[in-house]
Scaffold this motif. Structure first.
Motif, PDB file in Angstrom:
ATOM      1  N   THR A  62       0.907  -1.147  -0.136  1.00 48.61           N
ATOM      2  CA  THR A  62       0.072  -0.174   0.060  1.00 48.61           C
ATOM      3  C   THR A  62       0.875   1.040  -0.218  1.00 48.61           C
ATOM      4  N   ILE A  63       1.768   1.386   1.054  1.00 43.84           N
ATOM      5  CA  ILE A  63       2.867   2.297   0.897  1.00 43.84           C
ATOM      6  C   ILE A  63       3.671   2.563  -0.339  1.00 43.84           C
ATOM      7  N   HIS A  64       4.057   1.352  -0.745  1.00 40.69           N
ATOM      8  CA  HIS A  64       4.667   1.421  -2.392  1.00 40.69           C
ATOM      9  C   HIS A  64       3.974   1.863  -3.127  1.00 40.69           C
ATOM     10  N   ALA A  65       2.877   1.764  -3.477  1.00 37.27           N
ATOM     11  CA  ALA A  65       1.946   2.166  -4.474  1.00 37.27           C
ATOM     12  C   ALA A  65       1.603   3.243  -4.297  1.00 37.27           C
ATOM     13  N   GLN A  66       1.579   3.902  -3.208  1.00 31.39           N
ATOM     14  CA  GLN A  66       1.011   5.217  -3.058  1.00 31.39           C
ATOM     15  C   GLN A  66       2.200   6.235  -3.306  1.00 31.39           C
ATOM     16  N   ILE A  67       3.662   5.643  -2.773  1.00 31.77           N
ATOM     17  CA  ILE A  67       4.412   6.603  -3.475  1.00 31.77           C
ATOM     18  C   ILE A  67       4.637   6.425  -4.919  1.00 31.77           C
ATOM     19  N   GLU A  68       4.582   5.387  -5.450  1.00 33.51           N
ATOM     20  CA  GLU A  68       4.753   5.322  -6.811  1.00 33.51           C
ATOM     21  C   GLU A  68       3.795   6.208  -7.647  1.00 33.51           C
ATOM     22  N   GLU A  69       2.467   6.392  -7.187  1.00 35.12           N
ATOM     23  CA  GLU A  69       1.407   6.890  -7.703  1.00 35.12           C
ATOM     24  C   GLU A  69       1.564   8.498  -7.527  1.00 35.12           C
ATOM     25  N   GLU A  70       1.863   8.859  -6.504  1.00 38.68           N
ATOM     26  CA  GLU A  70       2.076  10.363  -6.149  1.00 38.68           C
ATOM     27  C   GLU A  70       3.473  11.043  -6.703  1.00 38.68           C
ATOM     28  N   ILE A  71       4.596  10.138  -6.518  1.00 35.88           N
ATOM     29  CA  ILE A  71       5.841  10.884  -6.758  1.00 35.88           C
ATOM     30  C   ILE A  71       6.392  10.185  -8.176  1.00 35.88           C
ATOM     31  N   PHE A  72       6.717   8.866  -8.003  1.00 35.55           N
ATOM     32  CA  PHE A  72       7.544   8.290  -9.105  1.00 35.55           C
ATOM     33  C   PHE A  72       6.721   8.363 -10.422  1.00 35.55           C
ATOM     34  N   TYR A  73       5.422   7.678 -10.660  1.00 37.57           N
ATOM     35  CA  TYR A  73       4.950   7.654 -11.635  1.00 37.57           C
ATOM     36  C   TYR A  73       4.711   9.082 -12.533  1.00 37.57           C
ATOM     37  N   PRO A  74       4.216  10.063 -11.953  1.00 41.41           N
ATOM     38  CA  PRO A  74       4.194  11.410 -12.389  1.00 41.41           C
ATOM     39  C   PRO A  74       5.540  11.835 -13.166  1.00 41.41           C
ATOM     40  N   ALA A  75       6.418  11.631 -12.434  1.00 46.24           N
ATOM     41  CA  ALA A  75       7.907  12.170 -12.645  1.00 46.24           C
ATOM     42  C   ALA A  75       8.286  11.252 -13.945  1.00 46.24           C
ATOM     43  N   ALA A  76       8.320  10.163 -13.808  1.00 45.41           N
ATOM     44  CA  ALA A  76       8.415   9.083 -14.968  1.00 45.41           C
ATOM     45  C   ALA A  76       7.588   9.370 -16.179  1.00 45.41           C
ATOM     46  N   ARG A  77       6.384   9.644 -16.089  1.00 46.02           N
ATOM     47  CA  ARG A  77       5.525   9.929 -17.144  1.00 46.02           C
ATOM     48  C   ARG A  77       6.045  11.109 -17.970  1.00 46.02           C
ATOM     49  N   GLU A  78       6.631  12.273 -17.090  1.00 48.11           N
ATOM     50  CA  GLU A  78       7.158  13.220 -17.785  1.00 48.11           C
ATOM     51  C   GLU A  78       8.418  13.071 -18.432  1.00 48.11           C
ATOM     52  N   ALA A  79       9.418  12.129 -17.858  1.00 48.43           N
ATOM     53  CA  ALA A  79      10.693  12.101 -18.432  1.00 48.43           C
ATOM     54  C   ALA A  79      10.571  10.866 -19.649  1.00 48.43           C
ATOM     55  N   ILE A  80       9.973   9.933 -19.503  1.00 51.95           N
ATOM     56  CA  ILE A  80      10.020   8.941 -20.488  1.00 51.95           C
ATOM     57  C   ILE A  80       8.900   8.968 -21.882  1.00 51.95           C
ATOM     58  N   ASN A  81       7.906   9.540 -21.461  1.00 58.32           N
ATOM     59  CA  ASN A  81       6.733   9.766 -22.411  1.00 58.32           C
ATOM     60  C   ASN A  81       6.359   8.697 -22.975  1.00 58.32           C
ATOM     61  N   ASP A  82       5.854   7.462 -21.848  1.00 57.58           N
ATOM     62  CA  ASP A  82       5.239   6.451 -22.356  1.00 57.58           C
ATOM     63  C   ASP A  82       3.902   6.355 -21.549  1.00 57.58           C
ATOM     64  N   ASP A  83       3.069   7.012 -22.030  1.00 57.27           N
ATOM     65  CA  ASP A  83       1.635   6.887 -21.298  1.00 57.27           C
ATOM     66  C   ASP A  83       1.242   5.280 -21.149  1.00 57.27           C
ATOM     67  N   ASP A  84       1.331   4.637 -22.211  1.00 51.54           N
ATOM     68  CA  ASP A  84       0.798   3.426 -22.257  1.00 51.54           C
ATOM     69  C   ASP A  84       1.248   2.511 -21.154  1.00 51.54           C
ATOM     70  N   SER A 142      16.751   8.370 -18.780  1.00 50.00           N
ATOM     71  CA  SER A 142      16.237   9.719 -19.013  1.00 50.00           C
ATOM     72  C   SER A 142      17.029  10.540 -18.148  1.00 50.00           C
ATOM     73  N   LYS A 143      16.609  11.938 -18.323  1.00 51.71           N
ATOM     74  CA  LYS A 143      17.341  12.886 -17.641  1.00 51.71           C
ATOM     75  C   LYS A 143      16.955  13.388 -16.202  1.00 51.71           C
ATOM     76  N   LEU A 144      15.853  12.514 -15.635  1.00 52.04           N
ATOM     77  CA  LEU A 144      15.263  12.537 -14.241  1.00 52.04           C
ATOM     78  C   LEU A 144      16.215  12.420 -13.027  1.00 52.04           C
ATOM     79  N   ASP A 145      16.116  13.205 -12.274  1.00 49.33           N
ATOM     80  CA  ASP A 145      17.082  13.302 -11.115  1.00 49.33           C
ATOM     81  C   ASP A 145      16.553  12.594 -10.160  1.00 49.33           C
ATOM     82  N   LEU A 146      17.354  11.207 -10.244  1.00 45.69           N
ATOM     83  CA  LEU A 146      16.742   9.888  -9.497  1.00 45.69           C
ATOM     84  C   LEU A 146      17.031  10.230  -7.883  1.00 45.69           C
TER      85      LEU A 146
END
Length: 165
Positions: A62-84, A142-146
């Motif tokens: 639950t915590i892992h998914a929430q962190i991915e959905e709130e922080i990681f996925y939005p950043a990844a979505r912007e960085a890699i442009n792979d919405d699918d 990507s150029k995302l600051d990990l």
């Protein structure tokens, strides 16, 4: 005032801190171990033990998914442009959350309990393979600051864990 260049020891200490992808992989490994522990307890018919481990699995996911959905996925979505890919990951999260909710509301001696935890395990394994095999590789290129993302994710994780305590 002059700035000192980073020394090997400071560079090394920064390197030893996990970046965002490393953090998520560590979470994956932790949950894999918990699923294995659950299987052993289920074989021993240790209802109390398996329920305790299943609760821990549900909390971790639950915590892992929430962190991915709130922080990681939005950043990844912007960085890699792979919405699918990211849309699929979010749908997988929704299904996992549904199973987590079912498991959390069940008794450990329910005849479907072990089956639901097993299906959750298989589902999470599939999701992890896709993230680690595809998404994380694209994000690393990507150029995302990990490192900065890891700081945000760790702060949020600590908040969420504190809320559970």
């Amino acid at each position: 005032m002059t700035t000192k260049p980073a020394t090997k020891s400071t560079a090394k200490s920064r390197k030893s801190t996990p970046d965002a992808v490393d953090m998520l992989i560590e979470d994956h490994e932790k949950v894999k171990k918990l699923f294995k522990e659950f299987e052993k307890l289920a074989k021993k018919d240790d209802t109390e033990g398996k329920v305790e481990v299943a609760q821990k699995i549900c909390e971790e996911l639950t915590i892992h998914a929430q962190i991915e959905e709130e922080i990681f996925y939005p950043a990844a979505r912007e960085a890699i442009n792979d919405d699918d890919m990211l849309n699929e990951a979010e749908v997988e999260h929704a299904t996992a959350k549904d199973l987590i909710e079912q498991i959390s509301g069940m008794s450990g001696d329910d005849e479907m309990y072990d089956a639901k935890v097993k299906v959750l395990s298989e589902y999470i394994n599939h999701h992890v393979e896709e993230e680690e095999g595809e998404m994380f590789k694209k994000v690393r290129k990507s150029k995302l600051d990990l490192d900065e993302l890891a700081v945000q994710m760790m702060e949020r994780k600590e908040e969420l864990m504190g809320a559970l305590a």
